[in-house]
Each structure stands twice: as C-alpha cells, then as structure tokens.
Design a protein around this motif. Structure first.
Motif, short mmCIF file in Angstrom:
data_model
loop_
_atom_site.label_atom_id
_atom_site.label_comp_id
_atom_site.label_asym_id
_atom_site.label_seq_id
_atom_site.Cartn_x
_atom_site.Cartn_y
_atom_site.Cartn_z
N MET A 104 25.25 -65.74 -92.82
CA MET A 104 25.91 -65.09 -91.37
C MET A 104 25.26 -65.78 -90.31
N THR A 105 25.75 -66.70 -89.53
CA THR A 105 25.34 -67.20 -88.10
C THR A 105 25.78 -66.46 -87.11
N GLU A 106 24.78 -66.34 -86.20
CA GLU A 106 25.11 -65.42 -84.98
C GLU A 106 24.64 -66.41 -83.78
N PHE A 107 25.10 -66.39 -82.80
CA PHE A 107 24.90 -67.09 -81.40
C PHE A 107 24.26 -66.03 -80.59
N LEU A 108 23.23 -66.84 -79.87
CA LEU A 108 22.26 -65.74 -78.78
C LEU A 108 23.08 -65.93 -77.51
N ASN A 109 23.42 -64.72 -76.87
CA ASN A 109 23.77 -64.69 -75.62
C ASN A 109 22.66 -64.78 -74.45
N LYS A 110 23.02 -65.25 -73.27
CA LYS A 110 21.93 -65.40 -72.28
C LYS A 110 21.11 -64.18 -72.23
N GLU A 111 21.76 -62.81 -72.16
CA GLU A 111 21.03 -61.65 -72.12
C GLU A 111 19.83 -61.46 -73.21
N ASP A 112 20.20 -62.11 -74.46
CA ASP A 112 19.29 -61.93 -75.44
C ASP A 112 17.95 -62.91 -75.29
N LEU A 113 18.11 -63.85 -74.54
CA LEU A 113 16.93 -64.85 -74.22
C LEU A 113 16.03 -64.62 -72.96
N SER A 114 14.78 -64.90 -73.26
CA SER A 114 13.94 -64.69 -72.10
C SER A 114 14.25 -65.91 -70.81
N ILE A 115 13.81 -65.75 -69.66
CA ILE A 115 14.11 -66.71 -68.61
C ILE A 115 13.32 -68.10 -69.06
N TYR A 116 12.43 -68.20 -70.20
CA TYR A 116 11.84 -69.34 -70.54
C TYR A 116 12.29 -70.05 -71.66
N SER A 117 13.52 -69.71 -72.04
CA SER A 117 14.20 -70.09 -73.15
C SER A 117 14.89 -71.60 -72.68
N LYS A 118 14.66 -72.70 -73.51
CA LYS A 118 15.22 -74.03 -72.95
C LYS A 118 16.13 -74.46 -74.16
N ALA A 119 16.58 -73.65 -75.05
CA ALA A 119 17.51 -74.08 -75.97
C ALA A 119 18.83 -74.19 -75.62
N ALA A 120 19.52 -75.04 -75.89
CA ALA A 120 20.84 -75.81 -75.57
C ALA A 120 21.66 -74.67 -76.08
N ASP A 121 21.66 -74.34 -77.27
CA ASP A 121 22.78 -73.53 -78.14
C ASP A 121 21.99 -72.69 -79.26
N PRO A 122 21.13 -71.69 -78.73
CA PRO A 122 20.19 -70.98 -79.75
C PRO A 122 21.13 -70.24 -80.76
N ASN A 123 20.76 -70.06 -81.95
CA ASN A 123 21.44 -69.61 -83.02
C ASN A 123 20.55 -69.13 -84.10
N TYR A 124 20.91 -68.09 -84.85
CA TYR A 124 20.19 -67.65 -86.06
C TYR A 124 20.99 -67.37 -87.34
N SER A 125 20.57 -67.63 -88.36
CA SER A 125 21.30 -67.39 -89.61
C SER A 125 20.49 -66.45 -90.54
N ILE A 126 21.11 -65.46 -91.08
CA ILE A 126 20.56 -64.70 -92.32
C ILE A 126 21.13 -65.03 -93.30
N GLU A 127 20.16 -65.32 -94.44
CA GLU A 127 20.92 -65.84 -95.66
C GLU A 127 20.96 -64.73 -96.65
N SER A 128 21.54 -64.79 -97.55
CA SER A 128 21.65 -63.73 -98.60
C SER A 128 20.49 -63.43 -99.38
N ASN A 129 19.45 -64.38 -99.27
CA ASN A 129 18.24 -64.24 -100.05
C ASN A 129 17.08 -63.39 -99.04
N GLY A 130 17.48 -63.01 -97.76
CA GLY A 130 17.03 -62.48 -96.83
C GLY A 130 16.12 -63.30 -95.72
N LYS A 131 16.13 -64.57 -95.98
CA LYS A 131 15.41 -65.39 -95.10
C LYS A 131 16.22 -65.79 -93.90
N VAL A 132 15.43 -66.00 -92.83
CA VAL A 132 16.01 -66.19 -91.68
C VAL A 132 15.74 -67.45 -90.88
N ASP A 133 16.77 -68.17 -90.47
CA ASP A 133 16.42 -69.63 -89.68
C ASP A 133 17.08 -69.40 -88.13
#
Length: 94
Positions: free
Chosen positions: A1-30
């Motif tokens: 499952m890949t989720e994209f982060l909204n502006k309200e999810d980020l601090s004002i210091y975030s410089k990532a262009a298109d931040p996202n995270y993924s939760i794998e079936s084995n529980g690991k997170v990227d």
C-alpha cells in the motif's frame, strides 16, 4: 500500500518534492521523498517502526486525547481487547 502525504501531514521544514510511504505485507515501511526514487529511501523494519512510534508517543507530541484514544482503539483490536500490565498479555473484554 502506497500513500502520498498531504501538505498538512508535513512540517514546514519538509523539502521533499513528492513524499510518500509504503507499508509492505511483511510490516516493513519505506519512506520516499519522490515517487519512484529509491536512492534516498528510508526503510524501517517492524522493530524500527515500533521504536519510532514509541519514541514519538513518549515525547511531547501534541496529540489530543481523542487522537490518543484513536491509537489505543487501533492497538486494542477495535476495542475488543485490553492490555493487562500484570500479566503482560492482551485479554478479551468481557
């Protein structure tokens, strides 16, 4: 499952262009700063994710009581269980 982060999810210091995270079936997170760019990916094991959440919850994190209740609800199997500190086990509510 890949989720994209909204502006309200980020601090004002975030410089990532298109931040996202993924939760794998084995529980690991990227966590990725840009979709498709794994060069700067942060990968957390299950234990690493547990430590991150535990440390964050332990600190002054600004969570409201309702936010905390929501997390407890998720951890307690949708409110059907409670954690017994004496036995260190989850038990079904009667």
């Amino acid at each position: 499952m890949t989720e994209f982060l909204n502006k309200e999810d980020l601090s004002i210091y975030s410089k990532a262009a298109d931040p996202n995270y993924s939760i794998e079936s084995n529980g690991k997170v990227d966590i990725n700063p840009v979709t498709g760019d794994v060069t700067h990916r942060i990968g957390l094991s299950v234990k690493g994710m547990q430590r991150l959440v535990k440390d964050w919850v332990s600190e002054s994190n600004g969570l409201s009581l309702d936010d905390k209740a929501e997390l407890i609800e998720l951890l307690s199997d949708a409110g059907n269980r409670y954690y017994d500190n004496q036995t260190k086990e989850w038990k079904l509510k009667s």
